[in-house]
Design a protein around this motif. Structure first.
Motif, PDB file in Angstrom:
ATOM      1  N   THR A   8      12.190   5.045   1.801  1.00  0.00           N
ATOM      2  CA  THR A   8      12.350   4.206   1.399  1.00  0.00           C
ATOM      3  C   THR A   8      11.735   2.688   2.404  1.00  0.00           C
ATOM      4  O   THR A   8      11.973   2.832   3.916  1.00  0.00           O
ATOM      5  N   TRP A   9      11.233   1.753   1.397  1.00  0.00           N
ATOM      6  CA  TRP A   9      10.832   0.499   2.629  1.00  0.00           C
ATOM      7  C   TRP A   9      11.082  -0.507   1.386  1.00  0.00           C
ATOM      8  O   TRP A   9      10.971  -0.556   0.630  1.00  0.00           O
ATOM      9  N   LEU A  16       1.932  -5.005   2.407  1.00  0.00           N
ATOM     10  CA  LEU A  16       1.043  -3.892   1.466  1.00  0.00           C
ATOM     11  C   LEU A  16      -0.203  -4.399   1.305  1.00  0.00           C
ATOM     12  O   LEU A  16      -0.621  -3.329   1.161  1.00  0.00           O
ATOM     13  N   VAL A  35       4.897   1.512   3.750  1.00  0.00           N
ATOM     14  CA  VAL A  35       4.729   2.808   2.575  1.00  0.00           C
ATOM     15  C   VAL A  35       3.523   3.018   3.116  1.00  0.00           C
ATOM     16  O   VAL A  35       2.362   1.861   3.179  1.00  0.00           O
ATOM     17  N   LEU A  39       1.180   9.060  -0.499  1.00  0.00           N
ATOM     18  CA  LEU A  39       2.714   9.342   0.027  1.00  0.00           C
ATOM     19  C   LEU A  39       2.173  10.768   1.294  1.00  0.00           C
ATOM     20  O   LEU A  39       3.699  10.603   1.507  1.00  0.00           O
ATOM     21  N   VAL A 104       7.231   8.239  -6.501  1.00  0.00           N
ATOM     22  CA  VAL A 104       7.544   7.084  -5.716  1.00  0.00           C
ATOM     23  C   VAL A 104       7.733   6.199  -6.598  1.00  0.00           C
ATOM     24  O   VAL A 104       7.303   5.957  -7.915  1.00  0.00           O
ATOM     25  N   GLY A 106       8.185   2.194  -7.426  1.00  0.00           N
ATOM     26  CA  GLY A 106       7.668   0.987  -6.754  1.00  0.00           C
ATOM     27  C   GLY A 106       7.840  -0.630  -7.780  1.00  0.00           C
ATOM     28  O   GLY A 106       7.795  -0.499  -8.777  1.00  0.00           O
ATOM     29  N   TRP A 107       8.568  -1.673  -6.609  1.00  0.00           N
ATOM     30  CA  TRP A 107       9.572  -2.363  -7.273  1.00  0.00           C
ATOM     31  C   TRP A 107       9.126  -3.619  -7.120  1.00  0.00           C
ATOM     32  O   TRP A 107       9.833  -4.096  -5.503  1.00  0.00           O
ATOM     33  N   SER A 116      10.187   0.231  -1.987  1.00  0.00           N
ATOM     34  CA  SER A 116       9.360   1.380  -2.178  1.00  0.00           C
ATOM     35  C   SER A 116      10.716   2.259  -2.027  1.00  0.00           C
ATOM     36  O   SER A 116      10.907   2.507  -1.072  1.00  0.00           O
ATOM     37  N   CYS A 118      11.007   6.703  -2.498  1.00  0.00           N
ATOM     38  CA  CYS A 118       9.715   7.626  -2.056  1.00  0.00           C
ATOM     39  C   CYS A 118      10.850   9.202  -2.052  1.00  0.00           C
ATOM     40  O   CYS A 118      11.685   9.213  -1.007  1.00  0.00           O
TER      41      CYS A 118
END
Length: 138
Positions: A8-9, A16, A35, A39, A104, A106-107, A116, A118
């Motif tokens: 997680t991040w 980003l 991230v 990936l 993945v 991502g929000w 993130s 993953c």
């Protein structure tokens, strides 16, 4: 043996936009918690970045859902906050993991943050078999 590592991040959405530390050739890549752009490159990070490892797709998907639900109240999108939306993503994650694929999530969150979550295929990676398993220390 095929397994998935969880990462997680949570950080500033502005991080980003700085793609240098997100690339393996950058000197800060290994220490940067943001991230990676690709990936599979999570597997090039230190093993201490791994939050959990699973061989069971359901357990991996449950972890994915739990990590997302911890922040669902802060999701910037009303659609993403809907319980049925997240439930569908968790079900999709279980199918992907069962097929040996990466997952993945991502929000964007309130306060210009980004989350993130993953699940990265390993043993070997489905698209980058040349990248070895980082083997989380015990």
């Amino acid at each position: 043996m095929r397994h998935h590592h969880g990462y997680t991040w949570l950080g500033s959405g502005h991080e980003l936009l700085k793609d240098g530390p997100r690339r393996p050739i950058h000197p800060e890549f290994r220490s940067a918690k943001v991230v990676p752009l690709e990936l599979a490159h999570w597997l090039l990070k230190p093993p201490t970045f791994i939050q959990a490892t699973w061989t069971d797709p359901t357990q991996a998907a449950d972890w994915f859902g739990t990590r997302a639900r911890e922040h669902v109240g802060s999701f910037a999108s009303v659609h993403d906050r809907a319980p049925e939306t997240l439930s569908a993503r968790v079900q999709s994650a279980a199918k992907a993991v069962a097929g040996g694929k990466d997952v993945v999530g991502g929000w964007y969150l309130t306060g210009q943050r980004f989350l993130s979550v993953c699940l990265i295929s390993c043993g070997p990676h489905c698209l980058r078999p040349e990248i070895g398993c980082p083997q989380r220390p015990t």
